[in-house]
Every structure is written in structure tokens, then in C-alpha cells.
Design a protein around this motif. Structure first.
Motif, mmCIF file in Angstrom:
data_model
loop_
_atom_site.group_PDB
_atom_site.id
_atom_site.type_symbol
_atom_site.label_atom_id
_atom_site.label_comp_id
_atom_site.label_asym_id
_atom_site.label_seq_id
_atom_site.Cartn_x
_atom_site.Cartn_y
_atom_site.Cartn_z
ATOM 1 N N UNK A 132 31.117 -0.180 9.763
ATOM 2 C CA UNK A 132 31.191 0.766 8.647
ATOM 3 C C UNK A 132 32.177 1.857 8.993
ATOM 4 N N UNK A 133 32.956 2.264 8.027
ATOM 5 C CA UNK A 133 33.822 3.424 8.207
ATOM 6 C C UNK A 133 33.305 4.535 7.305
ATOM 7 N N UNK A 134 33.216 5.734 7.859
ATOM 8 C CA UNK A 134 32.735 6.895 7.119
ATOM 9 C C UNK A 134 33.847 7.933 7.146
ATOM 10 N N UNK A 187 29.956 10.695 2.610
ATOM 11 C CA UNK A 187 31.389 10.634 2.898
ATOM 12 C C UNK A 187 31.988 12.033 3.044
ATOM 13 N N UNK A 188 33.214 12.086 3.524
ATOM 14 C CA UNK A 188 33.897 13.348 3.764
ATOM 15 C C UNK A 188 33.849 14.345 2.621
ATOM 16 N N UNK A 235 32.625 3.673 12.457
ATOM 17 C CA UNK A 235 33.927 4.292 12.668
ATOM 18 C C UNK A 235 34.184 5.371 11.638
ATOM 19 N N UNK A 236 35.416 5.842 11.588
ATOM 20 C CA UNK A 236 35.786 6.892 10.641
ATOM 21 C C UNK A 236 35.681 8.277 11.253
ATOM 22 N N UNK A 237 36.068 9.269 10.479
ATOM 23 C CA UNK A 237 36.242 10.624 11.001
ATOM 24 C C UNK A 237 35.044 11.537 10.804
ATOM 25 N N UNK A 238 34.075 11.153 9.992
ATOM 26 C CA UNK A 238 32.997 12.081 9.638
ATOM 27 C C UNK A 238 31.973 12.243 10.751
#
Length: 292
Positions: A132-134, A187-188, A235-238
């Protein structure tokens, strides 16, 4: 001597296209560029020009969506109705096949990331991998026995329904489901929506990160109940590694000793590929499959 083979990758995002080339024999990346996502015509042409300068034998594309992955569909390889202005109905796969004259495989950006993690973690076909990308949105994919989940349609797990964290009165950022889905609440944009401050400028002890961890844990638990993956990668930036501690705690509470689960430090993890490189690795490997 056998002729050298090269494969290409396009990580097609809403703000940028990352284009790259890999030498198949050595596995080394030999060229890379970053192309701003502007109009569909301009962005696709600049990407094609990169591969004309650095020719490849096959191309893998992981793109924002939703997209049509059904080979029998009239719009196979198209981006479907998307919030990205001017991109709905864009024939991405067909454009590169015609422009470059090579075979092209296209999937979602998160599917490409999941496939990259499957490769990076040893291609164990006895396991299933969830990714998962957040980030600006929430999306996810699954690789099982070396194949991506989704025959005629790709998953849209970011719009899985969730229940509210006690005391969280945010109206939700999803234009379709408001406060009812994980993307709208985790989400962001939900971080800035709650506080008026971009997520990257917030203190990590702000309660909004606890909210996001709670909703992501719900998504992971729901997926675990449905598919029982062996590894769940976030994954992802949050969310960062410290946030995953909260995610694991919430996941454990949701399970409430219902099913036997492995060590959550091994089940729920951050990506094995550094610097958000999972999608590019996945694209390269999917492109190689076209050469077999």
C-alpha cells in the motif's frame, strides 16, 4: 556475442514521470530522467523522446489511475476517468507501442511497486505480498504466486470503507466517499484538511498521524481477513517507521485474537527498496517478462 538487451520503466505520477533504462544482463540502471506531468500530449511525447535517445527492447509502465487492464476491452491500456485534468481517456499503452515500436506492459503504479517488492524480497512464489502507498492518495496491490491480483480490473483498496476513530470529526477528503473511505481519512490531504498545515510541516506527535495509522490499520486488517498475505508493505510519505508501531497496535486490537497472526514486526513493514524505487524495479521486471 548476444546483442545487449535493455528494458525501460515509466513511473507515471500525477506530478512527475520518472523514466529509466536498465541493462538486462547486468541489472544496472544506465539512464534516468524526471519529466514534469503537464498535458498528456506533452508529457507522453517527452517520455517517448527519452526512450528514443536511450532505446529499449520492452517497456514497463506503472501509472496513476484508474486504468483499463482488460485485454479484451476497447480501452485496454487507457487511463479512465481520473481527477487529473485532461488525462481521462488517454491511451498510454497504445501511444508508446506506436511511438517506439516495442512491446509495452502497463499496470497501476502501486501494482508495479508491489511487483518490485516481490522481486526485491526474493520472488518467493509460495508467498503473497501486499503493498500500500499512503501519499496524496491511498492505493494498494497484491502479488500472489508471482502474479498480480486482478484479472480484468485492478483493486481500488484505497476506497475501502472504514469506521471513524473516536473523536475524529473530519469531514473527509474523498470527493466520492467523503469520510467513509480510507483515502478520504488517511491520505496526505486529510492531514492538511484537519489542521490547515501541510503534513510535512506537522510535528510527528500530532494526533492526525494517529488517525491515519488507525485507518490504515483498518485497511490492512480487512485485506488480511480477505487475502491473508504473508507480507504487508506500507510505503508512501505519510507514515514512517514510528507510525507503523501504532498501525501494528491497532491491527492487533482489530484482530482481538481471532486468527493466529505472525510477528507483526515481520508482517507489517516498510519497503525493501529504498527511495521509493519499488515501482521502477517492478516496471523493469514486468518488461523483462515480455522478452521471454
Amino acid at each position: 556475442m548476444a546483442e545487449k538487451k535493455y528494458v525501460g520503466s515509466i513511473e507515471a505520477g500525477g506530478t512527475k514521470f520518472i523514466v529509466a533504462v536498465q541493462d538486462v544482463e547486468s541489472g544496472k540502471e544506465v539512464a534516468r530522467d524526471r519529466i514534469p506531468t503537464t498535458t498528456n500530449k506533452e508529457t507522453l511525447q517527452k517520455s517517448a523522446d527519452f526512450f528514443k535517445k536511450h532505446p529499449v527492447d520492452a517497456l514497463g509502465i506503472g501509472t496513476f489511475g484508474p486504468i483499463d487492464i482488460n485485454p479484451k476491452s476497447r480501452t485496454f491500456g487507457y487511463i479512465l476517468d481520473t481527477p487529473k485534468p485532461g488525462w481521462s481517456g488517454t491511451n498510454v499503452k497504445g501511444f508508446f507501442e506506436k511511438e517506439l515500436g516495442i512491446p509495452v506492459v502497463m499496470t497501476t503504479d502501486v501494482n508495479a511497486s508491489c511487483y518490485g517488492e516481490y522481486v526485491a524480497r526474493g520472488r518467493d512464489d509460495s508467498k503473497s505480498y501486499f503493498y500500500a502507498t499512503v501519499g496524496t492518495g491511498v492505493s494498494a496491490g497484491i502479488v500472489q504466486a508471482g502474479k498480480l491480483l486482478g484479472l480484468n480490473h485492478h483493486p481500488e483498496m484505497g476506497h475501502m470503507l472504514v469506521r471513524r476513530y473516536p473523536g475524529d470529526d473530519y469531514k473527509g477528503a474523498c470527493p466520492f466517499h467523503n469520510d467513509a473511505c480510507v483515502e478520504g481519512m488517511a491520505a496526505g490531504p486529510s492531514l492538511e484538511g484537519r489542521t490547515g498545515i501541510p503534513g510535512e510541516k506537522l510535528s510527528r506527535d500530532n494526533k492526525v498521524f494517529t488517525y491515519s495509522a488507525y485507518y490504515i490499520a483498518q485497511m490492512l486488517f480487512n485485506v488480511y481477513m480477505a487475502a491473508r498475505p504473508d507480507v504487508m508493505i506500507v510505503g508512501g510519505s505519510v507514515l514512517n517507521e514510528d507510525d507503523l508501531v501504532k498501525v501494528r497496535e491497532f491491527f492487533n486490537k482489530f484482530n482481538n485474537n481471532y486468527v493466529a497472526i505472525p510477528d507483526l514486526n515481520d508482517l507489517i513493514v516498510r519497503p525493501a527498496v529504498a527511495h521509493n524505487g519499488s515501482a521502477t524495479l517492478g516496471d523493469f521486471e514486468l518488461a523483462k517478462n515480455l522478452l521471454k
